[in-house]
Design a protein around this motif. Structure first.
Motif, short mmCIF file in Angstrom:
data_model
loop_
_atom_site.label_atom_id
_atom_site.label_comp_id
_atom_site.label_asym_id
_atom_site.label_seq_id
_atom_site.Cartn_x
_atom_site.Cartn_y
_atom_site.Cartn_z
N ASN A 1 0.83 -1.19 0.00
CA ASN A 1 0.00 0.00 0.00
C ASN A 1 0.87 1.25 0.00
N GLY A 2 0.52 2.20 -0.83
CA GLY A 2 1.33 3.41 -0.94
C GLY A 2 1.40 4.20 0.34
N PHE A 3 0.28 4.30 1.06
CA PHE A 3 0.27 5.06 2.32
C PHE A 3 1.14 4.38 3.37
N CYS A 4 1.03 3.05 3.50
CA CYS A 4 1.83 2.31 4.48
C CYS A 4 3.32 2.42 4.16
N LEU A 5 3.67 2.30 2.88
CA LEU A 5 5.07 2.41 2.49
C LEU A 5 5.61 3.81 2.74
N SER A 6 4.78 4.83 2.53
CA SER A 6 5.21 6.20 2.80
C SER A 6 5.44 6.42 4.29
N CYS A 7 4.52 5.91 5.12
CA CYS A 7 4.70 6.02 6.58
C CYS A 7 5.95 5.29 7.04
N TYR A 8 6.18 4.12 6.49
CA TYR A 8 7.38 3.36 6.84
C TYR A 8 8.65 4.11 6.44
N LEU B 1 15.08 2.73 0.78
CA LEU B 1 15.14 2.76 -0.68
C LEU B 1 14.23 1.69 -1.30
N LEU B 2 14.20 0.51 -0.71
CA LEU B 2 13.33 -0.55 -1.23
C LEU B 2 11.86 -0.17 -1.09
N ALA B 3 11.50 0.45 0.03
CA ALA B 3 10.11 0.88 0.22
C ALA B 3 9.72 1.93 -0.81
N MET B 4 10.61 2.86 -1.11
CA MET B 4 10.32 3.87 -2.12
C MET B 4 10.20 3.25 -3.51
N ALA B 5 11.09 2.28 -3.81
CA ALA B 5 11.01 1.61 -5.12
C ALA B 5 9.74 0.78 -5.25
N LEU B 6 9.36 0.10 -4.17
CA LEU B 6 8.13 -0.70 -4.21
C LEU B 6 6.90 0.17 -4.37
N ARG B 7 6.91 1.32 -3.73
CA ARG B 7 5.78 2.25 -3.88
C ARG B 7 5.70 2.79 -5.30
N ALA B 8 6.85 3.16 -5.87
CA ALA B 8 6.85 3.65 -7.25
C ALA B 8 6.44 2.57 -8.23
N LEU B 9 6.89 1.34 -8.00
CA LEU B 9 6.51 0.24 -8.88
C LEU B 9 5.03 -0.08 -8.76
N GLY B 10 4.49 0.06 -7.55
CA GLY B 10 3.06 -0.18 -7.36
C GLY B 10 2.21 0.83 -8.09
N LEU B 11 2.66 2.10 -8.10
CA LEU B 11 1.90 3.13 -8.81
C LEU B 11 1.95 2.89 -10.32
N ASN B 12 3.12 2.54 -10.84
CA ASN B 12 3.23 2.28 -12.27
C ASN B 12 2.53 1.00 -12.67
N TYR B 13 2.60 0.01 -11.77
CA TYR B 13 2.00 -1.28 -12.07
C TYR B 13 0.48 -1.21 -12.09
N GLY B 14 -0.07 -0.32 -11.25
CA GLY B 14 -1.52 -0.20 -11.20
C GLY B 14 -2.12 0.42 -12.44
N SER B 15 -1.30 1.20 -13.17
CA SER B 15 -1.81 1.86 -14.37
C SER B 15 -1.61 1.05 -15.63
N ASN B 16 -0.95 -0.13 -15.54
CA ASN B 16 -0.68 -0.93 -16.73
C ASN B 16 -1.65 -2.08 -16.92
N TYR B 17 -2.50 -2.35 -15.92
CA TYR B 17 -3.51 -3.39 -15.99
C TYR B 17 -2.87 -4.75 -16.28
N ASP B 18 -1.81 -5.09 -15.54
CA ASP B 18 -1.15 -6.37 -15.72
C ASP B 18 -1.81 -7.48 -14.92
N SER B 19 -2.66 -7.13 -13.99
CA SER B 19 -3.29 -8.15 -13.16
C SER B 19 -4.35 -8.89 -13.94
N ASP B 20 -4.52 -10.18 -13.60
CA ASP B 20 -5.53 -10.99 -14.27
C ASP B 20 -6.94 -10.57 -13.90
N ASN B 21 -7.07 -9.97 -12.72
CA ASN B 21 -8.40 -9.58 -12.26
C ASN B 21 -8.81 -8.20 -12.75
#
Length: 215
Positions: free
Chosen positions: A85-92, A158-178
């Motif tokens: 979650n972006g908010f949790c990763l930002s708080c962390y 750094l990993l938390a920031m990268a995971l948050r950035a990847l989550g934002l980009n990943y959510g806009s690409n519709y790669d999930s099966d659902n």
């Protein structure tokens, strides 16, 4: 590809974050041991003719508080990695940044201020003096341990920031099966199907010309 990178970042963040958890558990266990020794000293002093200083052992409480805080930060990091979650990763990330700043300030005060011990209250248990001597006798080991902890905290941030950035980009690409992209209409050659009925005032043809002809 994005899903594999996200899973890999989660796993690495959990492993690096576990370093602080191990340190926190070790500090909590050592703090409980100091509490047990302090209580035993109080019982022995109360049974003897000499009194015992019952002042609150600030060093033991501080040691326990730091250990519990590190354990809580580790739990927050694991939850953030699992949820992505972006908010949790930002708080962390903010928590780790504040923790790093406090550690740097404390280390700078010890290195630059030769009389930093005078700023601390007196420890009635004497555990602070024992711990200081133990650190000084094993300074090389504790130096590498401290460096490992600082690197683990910085890498976790750094990993938390990268995971948050990847989550934002990943959510806009519709790669999930659902997830599926919404239906879109082309901007060019867009032909609308004419409606089956027309809404408007009824139009009546005039029959005056036909009536006049017949007449």
């Amino acid at each position: 590809m994005g899903r594999i990178a996200k899973i890999l970042l989660r796993s690495i963040l959990k492993m690096v974050n576990s370093v602080m958890g191990i340190l926190g558990i070790a500090m909590v266990l050592y703090g409980f041991w100091m509490v047990r020794v302090w209580q035993r000293d109080i019982e022995e002093a109360s049974s003897s003719a000499y009194g015992y200083d019952s002042t609150a052992p600030w060093f033991i409480y501080s040691f326990l508080s730091i250990g519990i805080t590190l354990c809580l930060i580790t739990c927050i990091g694991h939850v953030s990695a699992d949820s992505s979650n972006g908010f949790c990763l930002s708080c962390y990330t903010v928590i780790i940044s504040v923790l790093l700043l406090l550690e740097i300030a404390f280390a700078a005060d010890i290195l630059l201020n030769s009389e930093w011990e005078k700023d601390l209250p007196e420890d009635p248990t004497g555990r602070f003096h024992d711990f200081k001597e133990f650190v000084e006798s094993n300074f090389d080991v504790f130096k590498w341990i401290g460096l490992l902890i600082v690197l683990a905290q910085g890498f976790s941030m750094l990993l938390a920031m990268a995971l948050r950035a990847l989550g934002l980009n990943y959510g806009s690409n519709y790669d999930s099966d659902n997830e599926c992209p919404p239906a879109r209409l082309p901007l060019i050659d867009h032909h609308l199907q004419p409606p089956s009925f027309v809404i408007g005032n009824p139009h009546f043809t005039s029959d005056n010309g036909t009536w006049n002809t017949n007449k």
